[in-house]
Design a protein around this motif. Structure first.
Motif, PDB file in Angstrom:
ATOM      1  N   LEU A 106      18.297  12.539  17.103  1.00 19.19           N
ATOM      2  CA  LEU A 106      19.587  12.448  18.188  1.00 19.19           C
ATOM      3  C   LEU A 106      19.658  11.338  19.020  1.00 19.19           C
ATOM      4  O   LEU A 106      20.683  10.628  19.318  1.00 19.19           O
ATOM      5  N   ASP A 107      18.446  11.050  19.778  1.00 22.62           N
ATOM      6  CA  ASP A 107      18.437   9.928  20.711  1.00 22.62           C
ATOM      7  C   ASP A 107      18.688   8.557  19.836  1.00 22.62           C
ATOM      8  O   ASP A 107      19.408   7.704  20.425  1.00 22.62           O
ATOM      9  N   PHE A 108      18.216   8.419  18.939  1.00 20.20           N
ATOM     10  CA  PHE A 108      18.445   7.140  18.188  1.00 20.20           C
ATOM     11  C   PHE A 108      19.708   7.093  17.533  1.00 20.20           C
ATOM     12  O   PHE A 108      20.330   6.144  17.552  1.00 20.20           O
ATOM     13  N   ILE A 109      20.264   8.105  16.968  1.00 24.35           N
ATOM     14  CA  ILE A 109      21.663   8.042  16.505  1.00 24.35           C
ATOM     15  C   ILE A 109      22.627   7.772  17.562  1.00 24.35           C
ATOM     16  O   ILE A 109      23.597   7.037  17.602  1.00 24.35           O
ATOM     17  N   ASN A 110      22.378   8.179  18.760  1.00 21.86           N
ATOM     18  CA  ASN A 110      23.340   8.131  20.015  1.00 21.86           C
ATOM     19  C   ASN A 110      23.066   6.584  20.401  1.00 21.86           C
ATOM     20  O   ASN A 110      24.131   5.832  20.875  1.00 21.86           O
ATOM     21  N   LEU A 111      21.835   6.109  20.393  1.00 20.94           N
ATOM     22  CA  LEU A 111      21.608   4.599  20.708  1.00 20.94           C
ATOM     23  C   LEU A 111      22.306   3.667  19.771  1.00 20.94           C
ATOM     24  O   LEU A 111      22.969   2.583  20.235  1.00 20.94           O
ATOM     25  N   PHE A 112      22.259   4.110  18.342  1.00 14.81           N
ATOM     26  CA  PHE A 112      22.707   3.405  17.595  1.00 14.81           C
ATOM     27  C   PHE A 112      24.134   3.367  17.660  1.00 14.81           C
ATOM     28  O   PHE A 112      24.798   2.277  17.494  1.00 14.81           O
ATOM     29  N   LEU A 113      24.793   4.435  18.075  1.00 10.65           N
ATOM     30  CA  LEU A 113      26.342   4.511  18.202  1.00 10.65           C
ATOM     31  C   LEU A 113      26.737   3.665  19.633  1.00 10.65           C
ATOM     32  O   LEU A 113      27.861   2.860  19.646  1.00 10.65           O
ATOM     33  N   MET A 114      25.769   3.690  20.606  1.00  8.41           N
ATOM     34  CA  MET A 114      26.144   2.838  21.942  1.00  8.41           C
ATOM     35  C   MET A 114      26.065   1.137  21.287  1.00  8.41           C
ATOM     36  O   MET A 114      26.724   0.350  21.495  1.00  8.41           O
TER      37      MET A 114
END
Length: 126
Positions: free
Chosen positions: A108-116
């Protein structure tokens, strides 16, 4: 004397199990870091960096990247602490649940980082 030897071997076994648990988690993290590095290199090599800085979403995206990078570091430390504090003594089922929960938190952290990071690239669609 035998009790002391048994306690040393049990302690060593727990440390070895914790090391195996952390090695599995860190292998997946290394793969994600490699992919992030490839994306960063592609961005720098393609000349998009100038367009990104001129984007109106640059500041908010930058703040989001720092926040999710911090959350990723926090989750890594939480997984490390979970491995060191004795999840190994709770059995195979607890190890499996801990591995899944740790991997999900990092995912989830990596997905949100990717979205940013996507906000960096998609800021201006002119």
């Amino acid at each position: 004397m035998q009790t002391e030897t048994q306690s040393i071997t049990i302690t060593q076994a727990k440390q070895d199990a914790a090391s195996i648990f952390l090695a599995k988690v860190f292998n997946w993290m290394a793969a994600g870091l490699g992919i992030t590095g490839l994306v960063a290199y592609g961005t720098a090599a393609s000349g998009l960096a100038v367009r990104i800085i001129n984007s109106p979403f640059f500041v908010t995206s930058l703040i989001g990247v720092f926040i999710f990078t911090g959350l990723t570091a926090y989750d890594v430390q939480k997984i490390k602490r979970m491995g060191e504090e004795g999840i190994m003594a709770q059995g195979r089922e607890a190890i499996t649940k801990g591995s899944i929960m740790g991997a999900l938190a990092l995912y989830l952290d990596f997905i949100n980082l990717f979205l940013m990071l996507l906000r960096f690239f998609g800021g201006s669609r002119d």
